[in-house]
Design a protein around this motif. Sequence first.
Motif, PDB file in Angstrom:
ATOM      1  N   PRO A   1       4.632   7.198 -61.603  1.00 58.94           N
ATOM      2  CA  PRO A   1       4.813   5.753 -61.803  1.00 58.94           C
ATOM      3  C   PRO A   1       3.497   5.050 -62.140  1.00 58.94           C
ATOM      4  CG  PRO A   1       6.072   6.484 -59.914  1.00 58.94           C
ATOM      5  CD  PRO A   1       5.228   7.656 -60.329  1.00 58.94           C
TER       6      PRO A   1
ATOM      7  N   GLY B   1      11.748   1.608 -65.656  1.00 54.53           N
ATOM      8  CA  GLY B   1      10.612   2.324 -65.112  1.00 54.53           C
ATOM      9  C   GLY B   1       9.436   2.288 -66.066  1.00 54.53           C
TER      10      GLY B   1
ATOM     11  N   ASP C   1      14.606   3.242 -59.773  1.00 52.93           N
ATOM     12  CA  ASP C   1      15.391   2.893 -58.591  1.00 52.93           C
ATOM     13  C   ASP C   1      16.831   3.340 -58.830  1.00 52.93           C
ATOM     14  OD1 ASP C   1      16.715   1.840 -56.450  1.00 52.93           O
ATOM     15  OD2 ASP C   1      16.063  -0.226 -56.743  1.00 52.93           O
TER      16      ASP C   1
ATOM     17  N   GLN D   1       2.482  -4.934 -67.138  1.00 50.30           N
ATOM     18  CA  GLN D   1       3.177  -5.446 -65.961  1.00 50.30           C
ATOM     19  C   GLN D   1       3.017  -6.961 -65.841  1.00 50.30           C
ATOM     20  OE1 GLN D   1       1.557  -4.192 -62.205  1.00 50.30           O
ATOM     21  NE2 GLN D   1       3.409  -4.721 -61.064  1.00 50.30           N
TER      22      GLN D   1
ATOM     23  N   TRP E   1       2.669   1.909 -61.622  1.00 50.92           N
ATOM     24  CA  TRP E   1       2.230   1.079 -60.491  1.00 50.92           C
ATOM     25  C   TRP E   1       3.166   1.378 -59.328  1.00 50.92           C
ATOM     26  CZ3 TRP E   1       3.626  -1.262 -65.215  1.00 50.92           C
ATOM     27  CH2 TRP E   1       4.889  -1.846 -65.269  1.00 50.92           C
ATOM     28  N   PRO E   2       2.883   0.904 -58.116  1.00 46.64           N
ATOM     29  CA  PRO E   2       3.609   1.378 -56.934  1.00 46.64           C
ATOM     30  C   PRO E   2       5.130   1.295 -56.998  1.00 46.64           C
ATOM     31  CG  PRO E   2       1.645   0.221 -56.243  1.00 46.64           C
ATOM     32  CD  PRO E   2       1.707   0.070 -57.736  1.00 46.64           C
ATOM     33  N   ASP E   3       5.700   0.242 -57.586  1.00 47.24           N
ATOM     34  CA  ASP E   3       7.162   0.135 -57.623  1.00 47.24           C
ATOM     35  C   ASP E   3       7.716   0.314 -59.034  1.00 47.24           C
ATOM     36  OD1 ASP E   3       6.145  -2.201 -58.626  1.00 47.24           O
ATOM     37  OD2 ASP E   3       7.537  -3.524 -57.582  1.00 47.24           O
ATOM     38  N   ALA E   4       7.004   1.077 -59.864  1.00 52.29           N
ATOM     39  CA  ALA E   4       7.423   1.259 -61.264  1.00 52.29           C
ATOM     40  C   ALA E   4       8.335   2.453 -61.466  1.00 52.29           C
ATOM     41  CB  ALA E   4       6.194   1.391 -62.157  1.00 52.29           C
TER      42      ALA E   4
ATOM     43  N   LEU F   1      15.465   6.413 -54.450  1.00 50.65           N
ATOM     44  CA  LEU F   1      14.750   5.177 -54.750  1.00 50.65           C
ATOM     45  C   LEU F   1      13.743   5.394 -55.877  1.00 50.65           C
ATOM     46  CD1 LEU F   1      14.128   3.689 -51.195  1.00 50.65           C
ATOM     47  CD2 LEU F   1      15.602   2.767 -52.989  1.00 50.65           C
ATOM     48  N   ALA F   2      13.054   6.503 -55.868  1.00 54.21           N
ATOM     49  CA  ALA F   2      12.077   6.784 -56.920  1.00 54.21           C
ATOM     50  C   ALA F   2      11.598   8.214 -56.758  1.00 54.21           C
ATOM     51  CB  ALA F   2      10.889   5.828 -56.842  1.00 54.21           C
TER      52      ALA F   2
ATOM     53  N   SER G   1      18.954   3.888 -56.192  1.00 50.68           N
ATOM     54  CA  SER G   1      19.600   3.756 -54.888  1.00 50.68           C
ATOM     55  C   SER G   1      21.015   3.219 -54.977  1.00 50.68           C
ATOM     56  CB  SER G   1      18.759   2.857 -53.979  1.00 50.68           C
ATOM     57  OG  SER G   1      18.573   1.575 -54.572  1.00 50.68           O
TER      58      SER G   1
END
Length: 291
Positions: A147, A216, A155, A200, A149-152, A48-49, A157
């Motif tokens: 990263p 990313g 991915d 962002q 930011w948290p979801d940067a 995922l990261a 998956s």
Amino acid sequence: MRIATSTFPRGREGEERSILTKQDKRSVYKQDEHPVFESLAMNRPSRLASPIVELRQYKLKPGQRETLIALFDREFIESQEAAGMTIIGQFRDLDRPDMFVWLRGFADMEARRKALTAFYDGPVWAEHRNAANPTMIDSDDVLLLKPAWPDAGFDLSKRERSTVSEGESKSAQPHLDGIVEISIHHLRPGMEAGSAERFQAEMVPQLTASGARLLGAFVSEHAENTFSRLPVRAGENVFIVVVGFGDAHANYRNDLGASPAWQAVRQTMQAASTKPAEMLRLTPSPRSLLR
């Protein structure tokens, strides 16, 4: 400057026993013969990261890029992942014919130390280092990232890596397999978080609207290098954006060039920068997950 131990470090003398077997041209690790690989592979980072990422740019000897890519895709993907890291992507630089660019990730800095020790002291590197090292002039251009930011993070998956035989077949019929663009912004200390926040909020929607995919976004990881045999660019303060395209690269550039919002963000980045941004236009190798 080429330094053999920093290109891919040499393994310990005496560790020449190979646990690598070939089956349908795929690398298969007999983990019962090597407990280190077994324990580390069980704790492999999620696709995922990767919270810790290395961006590695290698300057190669003229005409040696295809040699290194073929060796890397055949021998250095499964072997590194078995040691506990994720091979995120490997690329040809479209503007610099003697540059090889690749990314790998780790769960944290301690996992990085363990994984790199296992690989570079292990049998696969011992077997193939004398083929890899002579292709390189300089392998010390390495940025350590996290990263923005948290979801940067990347991915991966839903990504499926082609097999060795599939990759070799694709290499025999070369074509432009999409473009990945990496922009590296060199910022003054303390400016990374604000630049990432503005990007962002203001630019991610425009990237999507222009047909690009934000793969990313990252900032410098300032933790101490836990594997000193491989140097990294210490003291860097960067904000990095990784964007993917199919056939939309020209449209993306035209749309952003006409965007007042993009021009404003670009001017803000330039004002906060210590030198001009680096722009890498890359195309993935056949076995790259990131594309």
